[in-house]
Write a protein that holds these residues in place. Structure first.
Motif, mmCIF file in Angstrom:
data_model
loop_
_atom_site.group_PDB
_atom_site.id
_atom_site.type_symbol
_atom_site.label_atom_id
_atom_site.label_comp_id
_atom_site.label_asym_id
_atom_site.label_seq_id
_atom_site.Cartn_x
_atom_site.Cartn_y
_atom_site.Cartn_z
ATOM 1 N N MET A 1 0.786 -1.290 0.036
ATOM 2 C CA MET A 1 -0.013 0.105 -0.040
ATOM 3 C C MET A 1 0.901 1.314 -0.049
ATOM 4 O O MET A 1 1.930 1.423 0.840
ATOM 5 C CB MET A 1 -0.646 -0.120 1.228
ATOM 6 C CG MET A 1 -2.061 -0.855 0.909
ATOM 7 S SD MET A 1 -2.730 -1.377 2.619
ATOM 8 C CE MET A 1 -1.942 -2.541 3.009
ATOM 9 N N GLU A 2 0.721 2.091 -1.091
ATOM 10 C CA GLU A 2 1.103 3.461 -0.961
ATOM 11 C C GLU A 2 0.689 4.395 -0.116
ATOM 12 O O GLU A 2 -0.631 4.684 -0.464
ATOM 13 C CB GLU A 2 1.385 3.608 -2.719
ATOM 14 C CG GLU A 2 2.061 4.920 -3.060
ATOM 15 C CD GLU A 2 2.348 5.069 -4.510
ATOM 16 O OE1 GLU A 2 2.397 6.227 -4.673
ATOM 17 O OE2 GLU A 2 2.254 4.037 -5.105
ATOM 18 N N LYS A 3 1.470 5.134 0.292
ATOM 19 C CA LYS A 3 1.033 6.462 1.094
ATOM 20 C C LYS A 3 0.765 7.714 0.008
ATOM 21 O O LYS A 3 1.674 7.645 -0.897
ATOM 22 C CB LYS A 3 1.795 6.693 2.193
ATOM 23 C CG LYS A 3 1.861 5.750 3.579
ATOM 24 C CD LYS A 3 1.436 6.628 4.344
ATOM 25 C CE LYS A 3 1.171 6.174 5.781
ATOM 26 N NZ LYS A 3 0.409 7.225 6.864
ATOM 27 N N HIS A 4 -0.043 8.277 0.099
ATOM 28 C CA HIS A 4 -0.340 9.437 -0.502
ATOM 29 C C HIS A 4 -0.405 10.641 0.255
ATOM 30 O O HIS A 4 -1.147 11.620 -0.008
ATOM 31 C CB HIS A 4 -1.824 9.052 -1.164
ATOM 32 C CG HIS A 4 -1.732 8.325 -2.127
ATOM 33 N ND1 HIS A 4 -1.434 8.308 -3.420
ATOM 34 C CD2 HIS A 4 -1.967 6.790 -2.215
ATOM 35 C CE1 HIS A 4 -1.608 7.120 -4.018
ATOM 36 N NE2 HIS A 4 -1.780 6.248 -3.367
ATOM 37 N N ASN A 5 0.768 10.872 1.141
ATOM 38 C CA ASN A 5 0.603 12.130 1.834
ATOM 39 C C ASN A 5 1.197 13.167 0.884
ATOM 40 O O ASN A 5 1.894 12.877 -0.126
ATOM 41 C CB ASN A 5 1.646 12.056 2.967
ATOM 42 C CG ASN A 5 3.133 11.843 2.805
ATOM 43 O OD1 ASN A 5 3.732 12.282 1.914
ATOM 44 N ND2 ASN A 5 3.571 11.086 3.560
ATOM 45 N N LEU A 6 0.754 14.542 1.306
ATOM 46 C CA LEU A 6 1.064 15.524 0.280
ATOM 47 C C LEU A 6 2.479 15.819 0.011
ATOM 48 O O LEU A 6 2.860 15.998 -1.135
ATOM 49 C CB LEU A 6 0.499 16.857 0.987
ATOM 50 C CG LEU A 6 -1.047 16.842 0.780
ATOM 51 C CD1 LEU A 6 -1.501 18.156 1.699
ATOM 52 C CD2 LEU A 6 -1.526 16.833 -0.678
ATOM 53 N N ILE A 7 3.580 15.468 0.905
ATOM 54 C CA ILE A 7 4.953 15.502 0.786
ATOM 55 C C ILE A 7 5.552 14.596 -0.273
ATOM 56 O O ILE A 7 6.255 14.991 -1.165
ATOM 57 C CB ILE A 7 5.573 15.215 2.184
ATOM 58 C CG1 ILE A 7 5.250 16.224 3.282
ATOM 59 C CG2 ILE A 7 7.320 15.272 1.722
ATOM 60 C CD1 ILE A 7 5.618 17.987 2.601
ATOM 61 N N SER A 8 4.938 13.406 -0.264
ATOM 62 C CA SER A 8 5.210 12.275 -1.465
ATOM 63 C C SER A 8 4.245 12.587 -2.855
ATOM 64 O O SER A 8 4.995 12.488 -3.811
ATOM 65 C CB SER A 8 4.730 10.853 -0.841
ATOM 66 O OG SER A 8 3.463 10.561 -0.658
ATOM 67 N N GLU A 9 3.306 13.322 -2.678
ATOM 68 C CA GLU A 9 2.660 13.757 -3.773
ATOM 69 C C GLU A 9 3.139 14.790 -4.473
ATOM 70 O O GLU A 9 3.032 15.121 -5.712
ATOM 71 C CB GLU A 9 0.855 14.131 -3.663
ATOM 72 C CG GLU A 9 0.276 12.915 -3.137
ATOM 73 C CD GLU A 9 0.060 11.884 -4.239
ATOM 74 O OE1 GLU A 9 -0.050 12.252 -5.288
ATOM 75 O OE2 GLU A 9 0.119 10.688 -3.838
ATOM 76 N N PHE A 10 3.689 15.802 -3.678
ATOM 77 C CA PHE A 10 4.302 17.236 -4.369
ATOM 78 C C PHE A 10 5.849 17.152 -3.630
ATOM 79 O O PHE A 10 6.031 18.082 -2.945
ATOM 80 C CB PHE A 10 3.444 18.444 -4.107
ATOM 81 C CG PHE A 10 2.262 18.238 -4.237
ATOM 82 C CD1 PHE A 10 1.860 18.307 -5.616
ATOM 83 C CD2 PHE A 10 1.028 17.971 -3.596
ATOM 84 C CE1 PHE A 10 0.526 18.537 -6.205
ATOM 85 C CE2 PHE A 10 -0.110 18.080 -4.027
ATOM 86 C CZ PHE A 10 -0.502 18.206 -5.243
ATOM 87 N N PRO A 11 6.887 16.284 -4.059
ATOM 88 C CA PRO A 11 8.091 16.295 -3.522
ATOM 89 C C PRO A 11 8.804 17.589 -3.712
ATOM 90 O O PRO A 11 9.605 18.057 -2.920
ATOM 91 C CB PRO A 11 8.707 15.090 -4.026
ATOM 92 C CG PRO A 11 7.824 14.852 -5.216
ATOM 93 C CD PRO A 11 6.353 15.369 -5.042
#
Length: 75
Positions: A1-11
């Motif tokens: 399962m991949e995390k979709h937190n904003l830091i990973s979405e907009f690195p």
């Protein structure tokens, strides 16, 4: 399962995200709501919580809508 937190979405936007969280109340509200929904989705997908597929789909739609709004802020 991949995390979709904003830091990973907009690195490449971590500094701007941090700045907006501090300086813009509406952005902070969007950020907090996104984070809460992402946390719920992750718990469901990892089996910690059980719910219907329909509810999970609705959460994913809300997350996507919030992500779109946040992306507009980051432009």
């Amino acid at each position: 399962m991949e995390k979709h937190n904003l830091i990973s979405e907009f690195p490449n936007q971590t500094d701007k995200i941090h700045e907006l969280k501090i300086s813009d109340h509406h952005f902070r509200k969007l950020f907090d709501e996104y984070d809460s929904i992402e946390h719920s989705i992750h718990r469901i997908e990892s089996g910690v919580e059980v719910t219907s597929d329909q509810f999970l789909t609705e959460l994913r739609k809300k997350r996507l809508h919030l992500k779109d709004q946040i992306a507009e802020y980051l432009k």
